[in-house]
Design a protein around this motif. Structure first.
Motif, PDB file in Angstrom:
ATOM      1  N   ARG A 165       0.846  -1.192   0.000  1.00  0.00           N
ATOM      2  CA  ARG A 165       0.000   0.000   0.000  1.00  0.00           C
ATOM      3  C   ARG A 165       0.884   1.246   0.000  1.00  0.00           C
ATOM      4  NH1 ARG A 165      -5.323  -0.154   1.349  1.00  0.00           N
ATOM      5  NH2 ARG A 165      -5.172   2.010   0.606  1.00  0.00           N
ATOM      6  N   ASP A 166       1.577   1.477  -1.115  1.00  0.00           N
ATOM      7  CA  ASP A 166       2.458   2.636  -1.201  1.00  0.00           C
ATOM      8  C   ASP A 166       1.688   3.946  -1.126  1.00  0.00           C
ATOM      9  OD1 ASP A 166       4.551   0.891  -1.413  1.00  0.00           O
ATOM     10  OD2 ASP A 166       4.925   1.233  -3.540  1.00  0.00           O
ATOM     11  N   ASP A 167       0.401   3.920  -1.493  1.00  0.00           N
ATOM     12  CA  ASP A 167      -0.418   5.124  -1.366  1.00  0.00           C
ATOM     13  C   ASP A 167      -0.516   5.564   0.082  1.00  0.00           C
ATOM     14  OD1 ASP A 167      -1.870   2.717  -0.906  1.00  0.00           O
ATOM     15  OD2 ASP A 167      -3.780   3.753  -1.214  1.00  0.00           O
ATOM     16  N   LEU A 168      -0.690   4.596   0.980  1.00  0.00           N
ATOM     17  CA  LEU A 168      -0.766   4.919   2.407  1.00  0.00           C
ATOM     18  C   LEU A 168       0.602   5.298   2.967  1.00  0.00           C
ATOM     19  CD1 LEU A 168      -3.231   2.157   3.656  1.00  0.00           C
ATOM     20  CD2 LEU A 168      -3.712   4.589   3.271  1.00  0.00           C
ATOM     21  N   VAL A 169       1.657   4.670   2.463  1.00  0.00           N
ATOM     22  CA  VAL A 169       3.008   5.039   2.903  1.00  0.00           C
ATOM     23  C   VAL A 169       3.265   6.511   2.618  1.00  0.00           C
ATOM     24  CG1 VAL A 169       5.483   4.657   2.560  1.00  0.00           C
ATOM     25  CG2 VAL A 169       3.920   2.703   2.613  1.00  0.00           C
ATOM     26  N   ARG A 170       2.874   6.968   1.444  1.00  0.00           N
ATOM     27  CA  ARG A 170       3.088   8.379   1.094  1.00  0.00           C
ATOM     28  C   ARG A 170       2.320   9.302   2.024  1.00  0.00           C
ATOM     29  NH1 ARG A 170       2.997   6.040  -4.125  1.00  0.00           N
ATOM     30  NH2 ARG A 170       0.772   6.460  -4.365  1.00  0.00           N
ATOM     31  N   LEU A 171       1.097   8.933   2.368  1.00  0.00           N
ATOM     32  CA  LEU A 171       0.295   9.768   3.261  1.00  0.00           C
ATOM     33  C   LEU A 171       0.870   9.783   4.675  1.00  0.00           C
ATOM     34  CD1 LEU A 171      -3.248   8.677   2.049  1.00  0.00           C
ATOM     35  CD2 LEU A 171      -2.216  10.933   1.725  1.00  0.00           C
ATOM     36  N   LEU A 172       1.270   8.623   5.160  1.00  0.00           N
ATOM     37  CA  LEU A 172       1.847   8.545   6.504  1.00  0.00           C
ATOM     38  C   LEU A 172       3.169   9.299   6.571  1.00  0.00           C
ATOM     39  CD1 LEU A 172       0.995   4.795   7.072  1.00  0.00           C
ATOM     40  CD2 LEU A 172       0.151   6.657   8.509  1.00  0.00           C
ATOM     41  N   ALA A 173       3.971   9.194   5.508  1.00  0.00           N
ATOM     42  CA  ALA A 173       5.240   9.911   5.474  1.00  0.00           C
ATOM     43  C   ALA A 173       5.024  11.417   5.466  1.00  0.00           C
ATOM     44  CB  ALA A 173       6.044   9.495   4.245  1.00  0.00           C
ATOM     45  N   ALA A 174       4.061  11.873   4.679  1.00  0.00           N
ATOM     46  CA  ALA A 174       3.800  13.312   4.599  1.00  0.00           C
ATOM     47  C   ALA A 174       3.408  13.871   5.959  1.00  0.00           C
ATOM     48  CB  ALA A 174       2.708  13.590   3.571  1.00  0.00           C
ATOM     49  N   ALA A 175       2.606  13.120   6.710  1.00  0.00           N
ATOM     50  CA  ALA A 175       2.199  13.579   8.032  1.00  0.00           C
ATOM     51  C   ALA A 175       3.387  13.624   8.984  1.00  0.00           C
ATOM     52  CB  ALA A 175       1.108  12.667   8.594  1.00  0.00           C
ATOM     53  N   ALA A 176       4.285  12.636   8.891  1.00  0.00           N
ATOM     54  CA  ALA A 176       5.466  12.616   9.755  1.00  0.00           C
ATOM     55  C   ALA A 176       6.401  13.768   9.433  1.00  0.00           C
ATOM     56  CB  ALA A 176       6.200  11.283   9.613  1.00  0.00           C
ATOM     57  N   VAL A 177       6.535  14.102   8.154  1.00  0.00           N
ATOM     58  CA  VAL A 177       7.388  15.218   7.761  1.00  0.00           C
ATOM     59  C   VAL A 177       6.777  16.538   8.213  1.00  0.00           C
ATOM     60  CG1 VAL A 177       8.315  16.476   5.773  1.00  0.00           C
ATOM     61  CG2 VAL A 177       8.437  13.973   5.840  1.00  0.00           C
ATOM     62  N   THR A 178       5.460  16.661   8.131  1.00  0.00           N
ATOM     63  CA  THR A 178       4.781  17.874   8.606  1.00  0.00           C
ATOM     64  C   THR A 178       5.097  18.137  10.069  1.00  0.00           C
ATOM     65  OG1 THR A 178       2.983  17.640   7.014  1.00  0.00           O
ATOM     66  CG2 THR A 178       2.523  18.930   8.989  1.00  0.00           C
ATOM     67  N   ARG A 179       5.251  17.082  10.839  1.00  0.00           N
ATOM     68  CA  ARG A 179       5.508  17.201  12.272  1.00  0.00           C
ATOM     69  C   ARG A 179       6.985  16.983  12.623  1.00  0.00           C
ATOM     70  NH1 ARG A 179       1.117  17.504  15.625  1.00  0.00           N
ATOM     71  NH2 ARG A 179      -0.931  17.213  14.661  1.00  0.00           N
ATOM     72  N   GLN A 180       7.872  17.180  11.675  1.00  0.00           N
ATOM     73  CA  GLN A 180       9.298  17.045  11.968  1.00  0.00           C
ATOM     74  C   GLN A 180       9.758  18.184  12.872  1.00  0.00           C
ATOM     75  OE1 GLN A 180      11.983  16.940   8.553  1.00  0.00           O
ATOM     76  NE2 GLN A 180      13.321  15.533   9.678  1.00  0.00           N
ATOM     77  N   ALA A 181      10.465  17.821  13.935  1.00  0.00           N
ATOM     78  CA  ALA A 181      10.980  18.821  14.868  1.00  0.00           C
ATOM     79  C   ALA A 181      12.166  19.561  14.242  1.00  0.00           C
ATOM     80  CB  ALA A 181      11.410  18.149  16.168  1.00  0.00           C
ATOM     81  N   ALA A 182      12.488  20.704  14.815  1.00  0.00           N
ATOM     82  CA  ALA A 182      13.594  21.506  14.298  1.00  0.00           C
ATOM     83  C   ALA A 182      14.914  20.757  14.345  1.00  0.00           C
ATOM     84  CB  ALA A 182      13.693  22.801  15.103  1.00  0.00           C
TER      85      ALA A 182
END
Length: 297
Positions: free
Chosen positions: A33-50
């Motif tokens: 499910r690479d479609d879900l991997v992309r969505l989960l990754a995008a959310a993790a990057v959005t919340r990347q700490a400084a």
């Protein structure tokens, strides 16, 4: 609806911390499910700490857990975010004098969990050398008679019990790292097999394990069996475990599958958010799916 889909739906409905986001992405990746991997990754990057830690939620205090999202960031093309996460692990994250990473900011504790959080990502990011450093550092502090204690701390405030989940994180993390970097096989596969075998010696007649593997006074827990199933099936498929371990892995998965209810929830796993009681968790949902994917021909 299939049982697999119900388990996945329940996983995606759960609130998740950084490592839970990462292991959810691992499960989706292995299911194709690479479609879900992309969505989960995008959310993790959005919340990347400084500082580079991925998927941080509400000033998360864990030093290493965000690295579990690093694999998804790489696969989804977030190269800069993955580089920042790698730089944090390689040079900025708190560590002991020999380079072994501390699990929590502001503490000197080394946790078995860290092996899964960082070692597969280091392998995927092209740093198998650092992956070996982390496994060896954790092994020296935590591994006794081929079973891992949960937490080591220089001040003696660790947790010496042989927690099933901690041992599961270790063998699953090494299995996933070898998949990414087969050159790690010579350095790590033998150790992973020794730990897995020691864990399997503690298996109950019902196919599951006690929360503390060698303490029958602790509750019967589901997720360790799924984690060991994933490691056994992956190691057999990748050739660093004998083919007979595939049968062991399938049997472990069958035992754990009896705990999946009609909603797709894996019951009687170490329960979130404190992981000290029977309950449900995103990581248990994900490891069910990881084991199911690993069991495919």
């Amino acid at each position: 609806m299939s049982s697999q889909q119900r388990v996945l739906d329940a996983l995606l409905a759960m609130q998740r911390q950084s490592w839970e986001q990462g292991v959810a992405a691992h499960a989706c990746r292995d299911l194709g499910r690479d479609d879900l991997v992309r969505l989960l990754a995008a959310a993790a990057v959005t919340r990347q700490a400084a500082d580079g830690r991925l998927g941080c939620v509400e000033n998360e205090a864990n030093a290493v857990n965000g690295a579990a999202c690093g694999e998804a960031a790489l696969l989804a093309g977030h190269a800069e975010a993955a580089r920042r996460q790698l730089d944090w692990l390689a040079s900025e994250a708190p560590r002991d004098r020999d380079g072994t990473l501390y699990h929590v900011l502001g503490s000197g504790g080394v946790w078995a969990d860290t092996v899964y959080m960082v070692v597969p990502f280091l392998a995927a990011a092209g740093r198998p050398d650092l992956a070996v450093v982390q496994v060896e550092g954790h092994r020296r502090r935590l591994c006794h008679d081929n079973l891992y204690a949960a937490i080591w701390s220089a001040d003696g405030s660790g947790r010496d019990d042989r927690w099933g989940g901690g041992n599961g994180w270790v063998v699953a993390g090494i299995a996933r790292a070898i998949r990414w970097a087969p050159e790690l096989r010579d350095a790590l596969a033998g150790h992973a097999r020794d730990v897995l075998d020691a864990c399997l010696e503690q298996r109950r007649p019902d196919g599951l394990f006690h929360d503390v593997l060698d303490d029958p006074g602790t509750f019967v827990e589901t997720n360790a069996a799924q984690m060991f199933a994933y490691a056994a099936l992956t190691g057999s498929k990748d050739g660093w475990l004998p083919s007979s371990y595939a049968d062991v892995g399938r049997d472990l998965l069958t035992a754990a599958s009896r705990k999946v209810d009609g909603l797709g929830l894996v019951r009687d796993a170490c329960g979130a958010p404190t992981f000290d009681h029977p309950g449900t968790s995103a990581e248990a949902q994900a490891f069910h799916l990881l084991a199911v994917a690993a069991a495919r021909p």
